[in-house]
Design a protein around this motif. Structure first.
Motif, PDB file in Angstrom:
ATOM      1  N   ALA A  49      35.573  35.309  34.900  1.00 21.28           N
ATOM      2  CA  ALA A  49      36.580  35.954  34.051  1.00 21.28           C
ATOM      3  C   ALA A  49      37.954  35.339  34.279  1.00 21.28           C
ATOM      4  CB  ALA A  49      36.610  37.460  34.340  1.00 21.28           C
ATOM      5  N   TYR A  50      38.334  35.178  35.529  1.00 21.84           N
ATOM      6  CA  TYR A  50      39.624  34.565  35.834  1.00 21.84           C
ATOM      7  C   TYR A  50      39.675  33.109  35.371  1.00 21.84           C
ATOM      8  CZ  TYR A  50      40.596  38.562  38.923  1.00 21.84           C
ATOM      9  OH  TYR A  50      40.830  39.814  39.433  1.00 21.84           O
ATOM     10  N   ASP A  51      38.601  32.362  35.620  1.00 31.18           N
ATOM     11  CA  ASP A  51      38.575  30.943  35.245  1.00 31.18           C
ATOM     12  C   ASP A  51      38.775  30.760  33.752  1.00 31.18           C
ATOM     13  OD1 ASP A  51      38.154  30.168  37.856  1.00 31.18           O
ATOM     14  OD2 ASP A  51      35.980  29.904  37.640  1.00 31.18           O
ATOM     15  N   PHE A  52      38.223  31.683  32.952  1.00 30.35           N
ATOM     16  CA  PHE A  52      38.261  31.525  31.497  1.00 30.35           C
ATOM     17  C   PHE A  52      39.399  32.306  30.838  1.00 30.35           C
ATOM     18  CE2 PHE A  52      34.073  29.852  32.341  1.00 30.35           C
ATOM     19  CZ  PHE A  52      33.920  28.860  31.381  1.00 30.35           C
ATOM     20  N   GLY A  53      40.324  32.848  31.630  1.00 30.51           N
ATOM     21  CA  GLY A  53      41.533  33.355  31.002  1.00 30.51           C
ATOM     22  C   GLY A  53      41.899  34.802  31.214  1.00 30.51           C
ATOM     23  N   ALA A  54      41.104  35.573  31.960  1.00 30.14           N
ATOM     24  CA  ALA A  54      41.434  36.977  32.169  1.00 30.14           C
ATOM     25  C   ALA A  54      42.653  37.105  33.076  1.00 30.14           C
ATOM     26  CB  ALA A  54      40.253  37.722  32.785  1.00 30.14           C
ATOM     27  N   ASP A  55      43.480  38.104  32.801  1.00 33.00           N
ATOM     28  CA  ASP A  55      44.608  38.436  33.669  1.00 33.00           C
ATOM     29  C   ASP A  55      44.200  39.426  34.753  1.00 33.00           C
ATOM     30  OD1 ASP A  55      46.712  37.028  32.111  1.00 33.00           O
ATOM     31  OD2 ASP A  55      46.166  38.508  30.580  1.00 33.00           O
ATOM     32  N   ALA A  56      43.183  40.200  34.465  1.00 33.50           N
ATOM     33  CA  ALA A  56      42.743  41.246  35.393  1.00 33.50           C
ATOM     34  C   ALA A  56      41.266  41.527  35.134  1.00 33.50           C
ATOM     35  CB  ALA A  56      43.564  42.521  35.196  1.00 33.50           C
TER      36      ALA A  56
END
Length: 453
Positions: free
Chosen positions: A21-28
């Motif tokens: 999730a973080y790698d592909f653009g999530a902030d949280a």
């Protein structure tokens, strides 16, 4: 006036999915303890994993929220504070909570701990938002049953509290999760985190007739769904203000596929039937409007979904948010990218107040992926050959999309080889060892096979 980018919030059922999730653009991301969240099953986040997840999130400059949104019975209330003490010590960015009693207990014990109000609390109006704000909550996750106009009105009347809305994922057939079907059928209570998605099972329909005592009994039925649907679109009240069909007021019996002989009554009113399979929410086309409204966080549902689901959803909604903030027009290709995820058909839910027959999926009760299929994960790339963890069949000549945080690329697969290095015509499916030519920069990529009509 430039738009403020809303937070992109993704589900994390495992540490691996959190990282994707973080790698592909999530902030949280949001994760939850099995005992106190609504995902008791398929949930990796015990104390050790929560501590690791929070540490990694903060090291990246990201956030991790802990879902603690159960509606508890007395036994869990008694253990709650003791069990939550080590979680609070890890300094999660917020607790997501629904039960007023638990919220009161946390506010009294840990007054500095940020709390977000769960969608399970069913907040549908500005007065409710103001009430929770008066108790010191920092964010309210609004009910899925609100329209865009209602969200905007709440934002205008409640300007100084964070608001969050769902933007993608499964929809409940009850009011934002308050459902008893699963508990009724097999004693697994949705409100305690053990929902079996009974609304999505396969049911057969039986007509009824009254016996001499006036009780409802099953009767033989000659029912052609496609014909009935066509007739319904012409005559049922779901199509607008037309006269309601008299057969819609009858009582019918449904039979679930794995429970033959157990006939259950079902009644349809002017809003539809309530043991049916809702389409999945997809509101990527409304991201720009939600950003203009001033919604603080856009949330994707799916802590039990796949790694591919998390990565693809994060990537698509990240693009939609970035486009909206930059003033670029909506890209319809994003809709097609989401078609590649397993889904039950899509709807934008209540955001535009669809008619019943558009918002429910009666024909296809199974998951479906129309545009692409997840086929593998790149485990390593050595000397130009990528080792693939195969998930579904793909073969030489297929068009594949390589999905990576650095950017995606479509290729035509020219070669495959097996464990012994011998050429393969196809990777037959899960468990098969296969390697394919691939640039080293795609290490860790996900692979989807493009489906052509």
């Amino acid at each position: 006036m430039s738009l403020k980018a809303p937070e992109l919030l993704l589900p994390a059922g495992t540490l691996e999915k959190m990282r994707a999730a973080y790698d592909f653009g999530a902030d949280a991301v949001y994760a939850g303890q099995p005992r106190y969240s609504l995902r008791a099953r398929n949930n990796e986040f015990r104390l050790e994993q929560l501590q690791q997840g929070i540490a990694e999130a903060h090291a990246r400059g990201k956030k991790l929220f802990v879902a603690s949104n159960i509606l508890p019975h007395n036994a869990k209330v008694k253990t709650y504070l003791a069990d939550m003490a080590p979680v609070i010590a890890m300094k999660p960015d917020a607790l997501i909570m629904a039960d007023p009693g638990l919220i009161m207990m946390v506010r009294e014990r840990w007054p500095e701990q940020p709390i977000h109000l769960s969608v399970q609390a069913n907040t549908v109006n500005y007065a409710g938002v103001k009430f929770w704000q008066s108790l010191g909550l920092e964010r309210v996750i609004l009910s899925r049953e609100l329209s865009l106009d209602e969200v905007e009105e709440i934002r205008q009347l409640c300007p100084d509290i964070e608001l969050e809305v769902f933007i993608h994922g499964a929809l409940c057939i009850a009011y934002s999760g308050r459902c008893l079907l699963s508990g009724y059928f097999n004693h697994r209570d949705p409100n305690q985190g053990t929902c079996t998605n009974a609304c999505r099972w396969d049911y057969k329909l039986s007509d009824t007739q009254s016996d001499d005592a006036g009780d409802v009994q099953p009767a033989k039925i000659d029912f052609d769904f496609n014909r009935a649907l066509g007739e319904a679109e012409q005559s049922l009240a779901a199509c607008g203000g037309a006269e309601r069909h008299p057969l819609a007021d009858r009582t019918y019996l449904i039979e679930e596929a794995s429970r033959p002989g157990e006939l259950m009554p079902i009644i349809e009113d002017e809003h539809g039937t309530y043991i049916m399979n809702s389409k999945d929410l997809r509101a990527v086309q409304h991201v720009e409007r939600l950003a203009r409204i001033g919604v603080d966080s856009l949330k994707v549902e799916g802590r039990t979904k796949s790694l591919y689901y998390v990565a693809r959803a994060a990537q698509v909604y990240r693009r939609a948010i970035d486009d909206a903030v930059a003033g670029r027009p909506f890209n319809p290709a994003l809709l097609a990218d989401l078609d590649g995820l397993a889904n039950r058909g899509y709807t934008d839910g209540f955001y535009q107040r669809h008619y019943t027959h558009e918002a429910q999926n009666y024909l296809d009760g199974h998951s479906k992926a129309r545009r692409s299929q997840f086929v593998g994960e790149v485990k390593s790339v050595v000397d130009g050959w990528a080792e693939i963890d195969v998930k579904n069949r793909f073969e030489v000549g297929d068009e594949l999309e390589i999905i990576h945080p650095s950017g995606n690329q479509v290729i035509t697969l020219g070669a495959l080889r097996g464990k012994d290095g011998a050429p393969l015509a196809a990777a037959a499916g899960n468990g098969v060892h296969a390697s394919m030519p691939l640039d080293a920069r795609f290490d860790g990529a996900l692979i989807a096979r493009l489906l052509r009509d």
